[in-house]
Scaffold this motif. Structure first.
Motif, PDB file in Angstrom:
ATOM      1  N   HIS A  80       1.060   5.234   0.174  1.00 52.94           N
ATOM      2  CA  HIS A  80       0.413   6.487   0.594  1.00 52.94           C
ATOM      3  C   HIS A  80       1.152   7.675   0.005  1.00 52.94           C
ATOM      4  CE1 HIS A  80      -2.488   4.999   3.546  1.00 52.94           C
ATOM      5  NE2 HIS A  80      -1.592   4.047   3.770  1.00 52.94           N
TER       6      HIS A  80
ATOM      7  N   PRO B 234       6.058  22.951   0.836  1.00 54.19           N
ATOM      8  CA  PRO B 234       7.304  23.624   1.166  1.00 54.19           C
ATOM      9  C   PRO B 234       7.119  24.717   2.207  1.00 54.19           C
ATOM     10  CG  PRO B 234       6.469  24.437  -0.893  1.00 54.19           C
ATOM     11  CD  PRO B 234       5.568  23.324  -0.478  1.00 54.19           C
ATOM     12  N   TYR B 235       5.840  25.095   2.465  1.00 56.86           N
ATOM     13  CA  TYR B 235       5.575  26.232   3.367  1.00 56.86           C
ATOM     14  C   TYR B 235       5.239  25.758   4.767  1.00 56.86           C
ATOM     15  CZ  TYR B 235       4.889  28.114  -1.262  1.00 56.86           C
ATOM     16  OH  TYR B 235       5.028  28.432  -2.555  1.00 56.86           O
ATOM     17  N   PRO B 236       5.659  26.551   5.723  1.00 57.17           N
ATOM     18  CA  PRO B 236       5.218  26.261   7.089  1.00 57.17           C
ATOM     19  C   PRO B 236       3.784  26.749   7.275  1.00 57.17           C
ATOM     20  CG  PRO B 236       6.614  28.195   7.075  1.00 57.17           C
ATOM     21  CD  PRO B 236       6.622  27.663   5.688  1.00 57.17           C
TER      22      PRO B 236
ATOM     23  N   LEU C  62      -3.727  49.193  -7.955  1.00 61.13           N
ATOM     24  CA  LEU C  62      -5.116  49.659  -8.016  1.00 61.13           C
ATOM     25  C   LEU C  62      -5.394  50.705  -6.941  1.00 61.13           C
ATOM     26  CD1 LEU C  62      -7.214  46.435  -8.731  1.00 61.13           C
ATOM     27  CD2 LEU C  62      -7.091  48.492 -10.127  1.00 61.13           C
ATOM     28  N   LEU C  63      -4.939  50.386  -5.742  1.00 56.80           N
ATOM     29  CA  LEU C  63      -5.144  51.312  -4.615  1.00 56.80           C
ATOM     30  C   LEU C  63      -4.421  52.625  -4.861  1.00 56.80           C
ATOM     31  CD1 LEU C  63      -6.287  51.664  -1.766  1.00 56.80           C
ATOM     32  CD2 LEU C  63      -4.160  50.749  -0.880  1.00 56.80           C
TER      33      LEU C  63
ATOM     34  N   THR D 188       4.953  33.483  -3.409  1.00 59.45           N
ATOM     35  CA  THR D 188       5.147  32.841  -4.706  1.00 59.45           C
ATOM     36  C   THR D 188       4.927  33.902  -5.779  1.00 59.45           C
ATOM     37  OG1 THR D 188       2.835  32.281  -4.853  1.00 59.45           O
ATOM     38  CG2 THR D 188       4.292  30.653  -3.844  1.00 59.45           C
TER      39      THR D 188
ATOM     40  N   GLY E  18      -6.141  54.642  -7.487  1.00 66.70           N
ATOM     41  CA  GLY E  18      -7.344  55.287  -6.958  1.00 66.70           C
ATOM     42  C   GLY E  18      -7.010  56.537  -6.168  1.00 66.70           C
ATOM     43  N   VAL E  19      -6.014  56.428  -5.301  1.00 66.33           N
ATOM     44  CA  VAL E  19      -5.640  57.580  -4.458  1.00 66.33           C
ATOM     45  C   VAL E  19      -5.087  58.703  -5.324  1.00 66.33           C
ATOM     46  CG1 VAL E  19      -4.080  58.339  -2.650  1.00 66.33           C
ATOM     47  CG2 VAL E  19      -5.251  56.154  -2.426  1.00 66.33           C
TER      48      VAL E  19
ATOM     49  N   ALA F 251       2.860  30.486   6.454  1.00 67.80           N
ATOM     50  CA  ALA F 251       2.810  30.922   5.059  1.00 67.80           C
ATOM     51  C   ALA F 251       1.553  30.447   4.369  1.00 67.80           C
ATOM     52  CB  ALA F 251       4.027  30.410   4.325  1.00 67.80           C
TER      53      ALA F 251
ATOM     54  N   VAL G 117     -11.483  55.645  -1.168  1.00 71.79           N
ATOM     55  CA  VAL G 117     -11.423  56.479  -2.379  1.00 71.79           C
ATOM     56  C   VAL G 117     -12.748  57.198  -2.589  1.00 71.79           C
ATOM     57  CG1 VAL G 117     -11.160  56.434  -4.882  1.00 71.79           C
ATOM     58  CG2 VAL G 117      -9.640  55.075  -3.463  1.00 71.79           C
TER      59      VAL G 117
ATOM     60  N   MET H 190       0.844  -1.181   0.000  1.00 72.35           N
ATOM     61  CA  MET H 190       0.000   0.000   0.000  1.00 72.35           C
ATOM     62  C   MET H 190       0.890   1.246   0.000  1.00 72.35           C
ATOM     63  SD  MET H 190      -2.900   0.892   2.747  1.00 72.35           S
ATOM     64  CE  MET H 190      -4.005   2.198   2.472  1.00 72.35           C
TER      65      MET H 190
ATOM     66  N   LEU I 146      -2.995  44.711  -6.706  1.00 70.25           N
ATOM     67  CA  LEU I 146      -3.879  45.355  -5.732  1.00 70.25           C
ATOM     68  C   LEU I 146      -3.294  46.681  -5.261  1.00 70.25           C
ATOM     69  CD1 LEU I 146      -5.065  42.365  -3.533  1.00 70.25           C
ATOM     70  CD2 LEU I 146      -6.410  43.726  -5.120  1.00 70.25           C
TER      71      LEU I 146
ATOM     72  N   CYS J   8       2.795  16.957   1.139  1.00 74.12           N
ATOM     73  CA  CYS J   8       3.965  17.721   1.537  1.00 74.12           C
ATOM     74  C   CYS J   8       3.854  19.134   0.992  1.00 74.12           C
ATOM     75  CB  CYS J   8       5.219  17.064   1.001  1.00 74.12           C
ATOM     76  SG  CYS J   8       5.143  16.843  -0.770  1.00 74.12           S
TER      77      CYS J   8
ATOM     78  N   LEU K 101       6.191   7.540  -0.252  1.00 75.65           N
ATOM     79  CA  LEU K 101       6.974   8.224  -1.280  1.00 75.65           C
ATOM     80  C   LEU K 101       7.729   9.378  -0.645  1.00 75.65           C
ATOM     81  CD1 LEU K 101       4.486   8.448  -4.250  1.00 75.65           C
ATOM     82  CD2 LEU K 101       6.513   7.001  -4.062  1.00 75.65           C
TER      83      LEU K 101
ATOM     84  N   CYS L 260       9.074  12.953  -0.158  1.00 72.97           N
ATOM     85  CA  CYS L 260       8.603  14.298  -0.562  1.00 72.97           C
ATOM     86  C   CYS L 260       9.718  14.967  -1.348  1.00 72.97           C
ATOM     87  CB  CYS L 260       8.267  15.122   0.670  1.00 72.97           C
ATOM     88  SG  CYS L 260       7.633  16.734   0.244  1.00 72.97           S
ATOM     89  N   LEU L 261       9.346  15.263  -2.609  1.00 72.46           N
ATOM     90  CA  LEU L 261      10.390  15.783  -3.485  1.00 72.46           C
ATOM     91  C   LEU L 261      10.682  17.264  -3.227  1.00 72.46           C
ATOM     92  CD1 LEU L 261       9.295  14.066  -6.781  1.00 72.46           C
ATOM     93  CD2 LEU L 261      11.149  13.411  -5.243  1.00 72.46           C
ATOM     94  N   MET L 262       9.618  17.952  -2.822  1.00 73.41           N
ATOM     95  CA  MET L 262       9.790  19.406  -2.701  1.00 73.41           C
ATOM     96  C   MET L 262      10.349  19.818  -1.353  1.00 73.41           C
ATOM     97  SD  MET L 262       6.382  20.654  -4.624  1.00 73.41           S
ATOM     98  CE  MET L 262       6.827  22.360  -4.528  1.00 73.41           C
TER      99      MET L 262
ATOM    100  N   MET M  52       4.367  -0.846   4.599  1.00 75.40           N
ATOM    101  CA  MET M  52       3.866   0.385   3.991  1.00 75.40           C
ATOM    102  C   MET M  52       5.061   1.200   3.514  1.00 75.40           C
ATOM    103  SD  MET M  52       1.649   3.444   5.668  1.00 75.40           S
ATOM    104  CE  MET M  52       0.373   2.407   6.248  1.00 75.40           C
ATOM    105  N   LYS M  53       4.889   1.688   2.277  1.00 80.50           N
ATOM    106  CA  LYS M  53       5.993   2.440   1.721  1.00 80.50           C
ATOM    107  C   LYS M  53       5.549   3.879   1.479  1.00 80.50           C
ATOM    108  CE  LYS M  53       9.110   2.311  -2.224  1.00 80.50           C
ATOM    109  NZ  LYS M  53       9.345   1.650  -3.508  1.00 80.50           N
TER     110      LYS M  53
ATOM    111  N   GLN N 186       2.267  11.145   0.493  1.00 81.50           N
ATOM    112  CA  GLN N 186       2.450  12.017   1.648  1.00 81.50           C
ATOM    113  C   GLN N 186       2.172  13.454   1.226  1.00 81.50           C
ATOM    114  OE1 GLN N 186       6.369  11.838   3.206  1.00 81.50           O
ATOM    115  NE2 GLN N 186       5.994  13.406   4.745  1.00 81.50           N
TER     116      GLN N 186
ATOM    117  N   ILE O 163      11.264  29.751   2.590  1.00 80.69           N
ATOM    118  CA  ILE O 163       9.987  29.145   2.220  1.00 80.69           C
ATOM    119  C   ILE O 163       8.799  30.003   2.628  1.00 80.69           C
ATOM    120  CG2 ILE O 163      10.877  26.799   2.276  1.00 80.69           C
ATOM    121  CD1 ILE O 163       9.611  26.448   4.981  1.00 80.69           C
ATOM    122  N   ALA O 164       9.010  31.036   3.486  1.00 80.78           N
ATOM    123  CA  ALA O 164       7.902  31.912   3.858  1.00 80.78           C
ATOM    124  C   ALA O 164       7.689  33.033   2.850  1.00 80.78           C
ATOM    125  CB  ALA O 164       8.152  32.504   5.236  1.00 80.78           C
TER     126      ALA O 164
END
Lengths: 152, 201
Positions: A3, A9-11, B35-36, B22, B39-40, A14, A34, A1, B32, A7, B4, B6-8, B1-2, A5, B18-19
């Motif tokens: 699974h 990258p963000y905590p 736009l603001l 993106t 407007g101003v 974030a 405005v 089986m 945004l 995952c 996978l 995590c690649l990232m 149980m296997k 996972q 990482i915070a």
């Protein structure tokens, strides 16, 4: 089986970024701000326009008073001449303001009242009301009053 | 149980990295913000335009109101007043039987005929001027005046007179036009008033 996972990258912090609801609310607040600024400008323009019309109405009332001032009222001549009577100054529609294209005319109406204050010495009271309408929602009146004796 | 791998996720990636936003998040945020900001800035530009419009009107109106205030006082208390036209600063009075309309007004405060105040239009630069013989000075009271018939004498019923009768109203009309660099249409304004001499003999 096997699974998969989950995952990321963000905590946790974030992941809790702006949601659609938050973006919409933020946009709404910005739009309100405005709109408030523009509304303030529009209000000041309306106030300036009202002041200008009020000045114009006052000037028109003064014009009417000056016209009554020039009416001949001579009691020392024979026969006496008396043009200073209310029938000689009927209600009068005046233009207070219009734009350069000739549209958007604001009208006012001058109402003139002339009454005898005293017979000896002869003295009359002249009261002029200029009634005008501001944007069709508010009736305003500018009044001028003076007293006048006969011509010498 | 296997499981996978995590690649990232990487244990080597620090929390600070990482915070970060993106690319889509950064684009949305920037949009945004723009736009603001738009407007101003737009609201301020609109306000500035309205301010300039009103400033021009108020300044012109203020100056001319002072002029008219001074002139009405002088007419009310003067001994005599004459209508006419001024050519190169020389006043030519209107004769009887002529319609009492013109571009100049001569006010005599006393019976001294050499002492007078002359209001006239200088058509070459469209200025409305006041000349006083007592101080030998000429001052510009208003500019960009477009109408050439400024004064007219009328009776109490509003009819234009053809003589210089004693009881008459001096009607003053000043029309202004100022081109507006910000607008396709210039600013036009008009001031009117009536004055009657008080010392009717």
């Amino acid at each position: 089986m096997i699974h998969k996972q989950s995952c990321s990258p963000y905590p946790t912090g974030a992941i809790a970024g702006l949601t659609l609801v938050e973006v919409v609310i933020a946009l709404g607040i910005s739009a309100l701000a405005v709109a408030g600024i523009v509304g303030g400008y529009l209000f000041s323009i309306a106030s300036a326009q009202k002041s200008a019309l009020s000045l114009a109405a006052g000037a028109k009332a003064i014009e009417r008073v000056e016209e009554t001032r020039s009416a001949i009222w001579s009691i020392s001549s024979f026969p006496p001449v008396d043009q200073l009577v209310a029938t000689n100054f009927p209600d009068e529609v005046v233009i207070l303001d219009q734009n350069a294209a000739g549209n958007g005319i604001t009208y006012g109406t001058n109402f003139t009242q002339i009454s005898q204050i005293s017979v000896d010495p002869p003295l009359r009271r002249i009261h002029v009301d200029c009634v005008w309408n501001f944007k069709g929602i508010q009736l305003l009146t500018n009044s001028m009053e003076t007293c006048r004796a006969p011509d010498r | 149980m296997k499981q996978l791998p995590c690649l990232m996720a990487s244990a080597q990636t620090s929390t600070r990295v990482i915070a970060a936003f993106t690319l889509p998040e950064a684009l949305i945020s920037t949009t945004l913000f723009l736009l603001l900001l738009g407007g101003v800035v737009g609201a301020n530009l609109f306000g500035m335009r309205m301010y300039q419009l009103n400033e021009t009107k108020l300044k012109a109106g203020d100056g001319v109101r002072k002029t008219l205030g001074l002139m009405t006082d002088e007419i009310r208390k003067c001994k005599n007043v004459w209508l006419g036209n001024a050519t190169n600063g020389t006043f030519v009075s209107l004769l009887d039987a002529e319609p009492q309309t013109g571009s100049a007004l001569l006010i005599q405060p006393t019976t001294n005929a050499t002492n007078f105040v002359l209001y006239f239009l200088n058509p070459s630069d469209q200025s409305f001027r006041r000349s006083v013989t007592a101080t030998a000075t000429t001052t510009i009271m208003a500019q960009t005046v477009t109408n050439t018939t400024i004064f007219r004498a009328q009776d109490c019923f509003g009819n234009i007179l053809t003589n210089s009768q004693n009881n008459r109203v001096i009607h003053v009309t000043l029309e202004f036009f100022q081109p507006q660099p910000w607008l396709p249409v210039g600013d036009y304004s008009k001031l009117e008033t009536c004055v009657t001499r008080r010392r009717l003999d």
